[in-house]
Design a protein around this motif. Sequence first.
Motif, PDB file in Angstrom:
ATOM      1  N   TYR A  83       0.764  -1.231   0.039  1.00 14.53           N
ATOM      2  CA  TYR A  83      -0.013   0.080  -0.097  1.00 14.53           C
ATOM      3  C   TYR A  83       1.010   1.243  -0.082  1.00 14.53           C
ATOM      4  O   TYR A  83       1.522   1.603   0.946  1.00 14.53           O
ATOM      5  CB  TYR A  83      -0.925   0.146   1.156  1.00 14.53           C
ATOM      6  N   PRO A  84       1.039   1.966  -1.144  1.00 15.12           N
ATOM      7  CA  PRO A  84       1.811   3.147  -1.201  1.00 15.12           C
ATOM      8  C   PRO A  84       1.421   4.106  -0.054  1.00 15.12           C
ATOM      9  O   PRO A  84       0.367   4.302   0.120  1.00 15.12           O
ATOM     10  CB  PRO A  84       1.554   3.781  -2.400  1.00 15.12           C
ATOM     11  N   GLU A 139       0.340   7.332   1.755  1.00 13.37           N
ATOM     12  CA  GLU A 139      -0.662   8.409   1.331  1.00 13.37           C
ATOM     13  C   GLU A 139      -1.639   7.804   0.376  1.00 13.37           C
ATOM     14  O   GLU A 139      -2.466   8.718  -0.098  1.00 13.37           O
ATOM     15  CB  GLU A 139      -0.068   9.636   0.995  1.00 13.37           C
ATOM     16  N   GLN A 140      -1.847   6.463   0.042  1.00 12.15           N
ATOM     17  CA  GLN A 140      -2.868   5.989  -0.798  1.00 12.15           C
ATOM     18  C   GLN A 140      -4.015   5.235   0.038  1.00 12.15           C
ATOM     19  O   GLN A 140      -3.663   4.430   0.704  1.00 12.15           O
ATOM     20  CB  GLN A 140      -2.472   5.018  -1.523  1.00 12.15           C
ATOM     21  N   LYS A 141      -5.206   6.065   0.085  1.00  8.51           N
ATOM     22  CA  LYS A 141      -6.298   5.663   1.001  1.00  8.51           C
ATOM     23  C   LYS A 141      -6.823   4.338   0.206  1.00  8.51           C
ATOM     24  O   LYS A 141      -7.230   3.991  -0.731  1.00  8.51           O
ATOM     25  CB  LYS A 141      -7.552   6.565   0.886  1.00  8.51           C
ATOM     26  N   ILE A 142      -6.997   3.516   1.442  1.00 11.84           N
ATOM     27  CA  ILE A 142      -7.651   2.007   1.165  1.00 11.84           C
ATOM     28  C   ILE A 142      -8.992   1.953   1.722  1.00 11.84           C
ATOM     29  O   ILE A 142      -9.113   2.098   2.896  1.00 11.84           O
ATOM     30  CB  ILE A 142      -6.536   0.951   1.607  1.00 11.84           C
ATOM     31  N   SER A 145     -11.836   3.655   6.061  1.00 12.85           N
ATOM     32  CA  SER A 145     -10.609   3.674   5.312  1.00 12.85           C
ATOM     33  C   SER A 145      -9.247   3.753   6.179  1.00 12.85           C
ATOM     34  O   SER A 145      -9.453   3.854   7.403  1.00 12.85           O
ATOM     35  CB  SER A 145     -10.571   4.689   4.246  1.00 12.85           C
ATOM     36  N   THR A 166      -5.119   4.920   5.520  1.00 12.69           N
ATOM     37  CA  THR A 166      -4.145   5.501   4.607  1.00 12.69           C
ATOM     38  C   THR A 166      -2.669   5.118   5.406  1.00 12.69           C
ATOM     39  O   THR A 166      -2.579   5.815   6.561  1.00 12.69           O
ATOM     40  CB  THR A 166      -4.433   7.004   4.449  1.00 12.69           C
TER      41      THR A 166
END
Length: 155
Positions: A7-8, A10-13, A112, A114
Amino acid sequence: MRMAELYPIEQKIVLGSHLFTADDIVRYARQFDPQPFHVDPEAARHSLFGGLCASGWHTCAAWMKTFLAFWAAECLRLRKEGKVPPELGPSPGFRDLRWFRPVFAGDVITYSATLLDSREQGSRPGRLIDTILCEGINQNGEPVIRFESKVMEFA
């Protein structure tokens, strides 16, 4: 694998959603937070909230429940792909917990996570501390909860 490889930063999951029913709100509150506006619909109607609403702790617990279901599914997916999922350990804590608005019976909260940072724990090789922004928004797109969590990761 490490979380930062999956999960990069600052990428919201999106983890999933949780429906807050009146029965669940009352059941949770009776056990953990028996305020009148959490356990009595009539008293709640006359409170500053104007209706039965979930305990903030219930809102947090639902984030964790949603995360655990997401993580279990992710671990299965990764194993099917022949990958070893990161081993997550205990949380050394959280900070900046904010409840922005009440969660009422019938609300659906989408949660979420992040990944904000992943760092080696100085004196312990192979141990990382991940910082995660945890959020929940209601069905109207309004934020209801946000906090920053730490979790240990064993590489």
